[in-house]
Motif scaffolding. Structure first.
Motif, PDB file in Angstrom:
ATOM      1  N   PRO A  16      22.729 -33.625  13.486  1.00  0.00           N
ATOM      2  CA  PRO A  16      23.714 -33.939  14.358  1.00  0.00           C
ATOM      3  C   PRO A  16      24.906 -33.960  14.190  1.00  0.00           C
ATOM      4  CG  PRO A  16      22.509 -35.884  13.524  1.00  0.00           C
ATOM      5  CD  PRO A  16      21.929 -34.727  12.749  1.00  0.00           C
ATOM      6  N   GLU A  17      25.255 -33.833  13.030  1.00  0.00           N
ATOM      7  CA  GLU A  17      26.810 -33.575  12.760  1.00  0.00           C
ATOM      8  C   GLU A  17      27.302 -32.278  12.898  1.00  0.00           C
ATOM      9  OE1 GLU A  17      24.426 -33.882  10.584  1.00  0.00           O
ATOM     10  OE2 GLU A  17      24.807 -35.237   9.111  1.00  0.00           O
ATOM     11  N   LEU A  18      26.413 -31.082  12.762  1.00  0.00           N
ATOM     12  CA  LEU A  18      26.795 -29.996  13.055  1.00  0.00           C
ATOM     13  C   LEU A  18      27.382 -29.487  14.591  1.00  0.00           C
ATOM     14  CD1 LEU A  18      24.168 -27.839  10.997  1.00  0.00           C
ATOM     15  CD2 LEU A  18      26.729 -28.579  10.422  1.00  0.00           C
ATOM     16  N   GLY A  19      28.332 -28.805  14.952  1.00  0.00           N
ATOM     17  CA  GLY A  19      28.504 -28.242  16.061  1.00  0.00           C
ATOM     18  C   GLY A  19      27.694 -26.891  16.146  1.00  0.00           C
ATOM     19  N   TYR A  20      27.790 -26.226  16.923  1.00  0.00           N
ATOM     20  CA  TYR A  20      27.063 -24.850  17.336  1.00  0.00           C
ATOM     21  C   TYR A  20      28.079 -23.735  17.977  1.00  0.00           C
ATOM     22  CZ  TYR A  20      23.501 -21.473  18.567  1.00  0.00           C
ATOM     23  OH  TYR A  20      22.805 -20.375  18.660  1.00  0.00           O
ATOM     24  N   VAL A  21      28.225 -22.552  17.302  1.00  0.00           N
ATOM     25  CA  VAL A  21      28.748 -21.371  17.609  1.00  0.00           C
ATOM     26  C   VAL A  21      27.815 -20.546  18.540  1.00  0.00           C
ATOM     27  CG1 VAL A  21      29.885 -19.273  16.895  1.00  0.00           C
ATOM     28  CG2 VAL A  21      30.254 -21.416  15.479  1.00  0.00           C
ATOM     29  N   LEU A  22      28.208 -20.618  19.808  1.00  0.00           N
ATOM     30  CA  LEU A  22      27.189 -19.488  20.597  1.00  0.00           C
ATOM     31  C   LEU A  22      27.821 -18.172  20.460  1.00  0.00           C
ATOM     32  CD1 LEU A  22      25.144 -19.161  22.634  1.00  0.00           C
ATOM     33  CD2 LEU A  22      26.652 -19.953  24.438  1.00  0.00           C
ATOM     34  N   ASP A  23      27.143 -17.206  19.832  1.00  0.00           N
ATOM     35  CA  ASP A  23      27.623 -15.737  19.920  1.00  0.00           C
ATOM     36  C   ASP A  23      26.876 -15.091  20.831  1.00  0.00           C
ATOM     37  OD1 ASP A  23      27.468 -12.987  19.166  1.00  0.00           O
ATOM     38  OD2 ASP A  23      28.490 -13.771  17.353  1.00  0.00           O
ATOM     39  N   LEU A  24      27.716 -14.675  22.061  1.00  0.00           N
ATOM     40  CA  LEU A  24      27.222 -14.064  23.305  1.00  0.00           C
ATOM     41  C   LEU A  24      26.534 -12.759  22.951  1.00  0.00           C
ATOM     42  CD1 LEU A  24      30.206 -14.166  25.488  1.00  0.00           C
ATOM     43  CD2 LEU A  24      28.179 -15.832  25.445  1.00  0.00           C
ATOM     44  N   GLY A  25      26.763 -12.122  21.919  1.00  0.00           N
ATOM     45  CA  GLY A  25      26.095 -10.900  21.488  1.00  0.00           C
ATOM     46  C   GLY A  25      24.753 -10.953  20.980  1.00  0.00           C
ATOM     47  N   HIS A  26      24.681 -12.283  19.995  1.00  0.00           N
ATOM     48  CA  HIS A  26      23.437 -12.536  19.430  1.00  0.00           C
ATOM     49  C   HIS A  26      22.469 -13.239  20.388  1.00  0.00           C
ATOM     50  CE1 HIS A  26      25.780 -13.428  15.361  1.00  0.00           C
ATOM     51  NE2 HIS A  26      25.763 -12.011  15.945  1.00  0.00           N
ATOM     52  N   LEU A  27      22.761 -14.149  21.387  1.00  0.00           N
ATOM     53  CA  LEU A  27      22.221 -14.218  22.509  1.00  0.00           C
ATOM     54  C   LEU A  27      21.546 -13.189  23.274  1.00  0.00           C
ATOM     55  CD1 LEU A  27      21.015 -16.475  24.212  1.00  0.00           C
ATOM     56  CD2 LEU A  27      23.265 -16.268  25.609  1.00  0.00           C
TER      57      LEU A  27
END
Length: 257
Positions: free
Chosen positions: A148-159
């Motif tokens: 729960p300590e981690l933030g998330y990087v949303l990579d649009l290309g990977h999605l």
């Protein structure tokens, strides 16, 4: 408040990239150690630091596939993560982006990763997890639920790759609804949904505006442009600025009722 729009150092192909990236006109920069030289050397880092003065900085790890069948390789990768966090602290980078292996992470490896995350918290650096180039929703859920300590990087290309290759495992909307509260950082590019092309936002099959509409942009610190060359940077920057201006107007209208 809107996210900051920034650029990755991987757009600069010269060895002394830090001397050139300021010419792109961004105050928010992600140094990608997979592409840009950032040595474990204080004399070298001091030179980089002078060029990064006044920049809102983050660093992308140079590791790939941290946990390996060869134990010495795994130990080396974990040591690199720790050293990269020291670089973050030395350069004043607030966020540190990293990837993990494809698939699920074992309980034993999660325990070892936890030690690195604890070190990041002690160092005052925010560690951000980014899914690999073909995003699989269940793998992302597993890591985010475990840490729960981690933030998330949303990579649009990977999605888009995960959806286009049929490996995401759910609709893009369902995925965003599940991880929305953890997304604090976005990598912006587009592609055909089959491979990581790093095209401009208008050059691909992803409806990127729809995806950004689904996010809580007040939580998102940075949108980092991850495209292949400078002309794509200019167009994508304008597209993002126009989108964010419109989003700010929508927020104001909602606030006024």
């Amino acid at each position: 408040m809107n996210p900051s729009i920034g650029i990755t150092s991987q757009i600069i192909h010269q060895a002394k990239w830090y001397k050139h990236i300021g010419k792109l006109g961004f105050d928010t920069i992600e140094i990608n150690r997979q592409n840009s030289k950032l040595h474990f050397n204080l004399f070298f880092l001091e030179k980089v630091k002078r060029y990064m003065e006044g920049v809102d900085l983050s660093i992308h790890s140079g590791t790939k596939g941290i946990f390996q069948p060869n134990e010495s390789f795994t130990k080396a990768n974990l040591a690199i993560l720790t050293a990269e966090l020291d670089i973050c602290r030395y350069l004043g980078a607030g966020q540190f982006v990293f990837h993990l292996n494809d698939g699920f992470c074992s309980a034993y490896n999660k325990k070892r990763l936890k030690e690195v995350i604890t070190y990041s918290l002690d160092s005052g650096v925010q560690m951000l997890f980014e899914s690999n180039s073909v995003l699989v929703a269940e793998h992302a859920y597993d890591i985010l639920d475990s840490f729960p300590e981690l933030g998330y990087v949303l990579d649009l290309g990977h999605l888009n790759n995960g959806h286009g290759q049929g490996k995401l495992g759910c609709s893009m909307e369902s995925f965003i609804s599940r991880i929305r509260d953890r997304v604090v950082y976005v990598h912006a590019s587009n592609n055909c949904g089959k491979r990581d092309e790093h095209n401009g936002l208008e050059e691909g099959t992803l409806d990127w505006r729809h995806i950004l509409d689904l996010l809580d942009l007040e939580r998102v610190l940075k949108i980092i442009i991850e495209v292949r060359h400078a002309p794509m940077v200019t167009r994508t920057t304008m597209d993002l600025m126009h989108y964010l201006e419109g989003d700010l107007s929508r927020q104001r209208r909602r606030a006024l009722g």
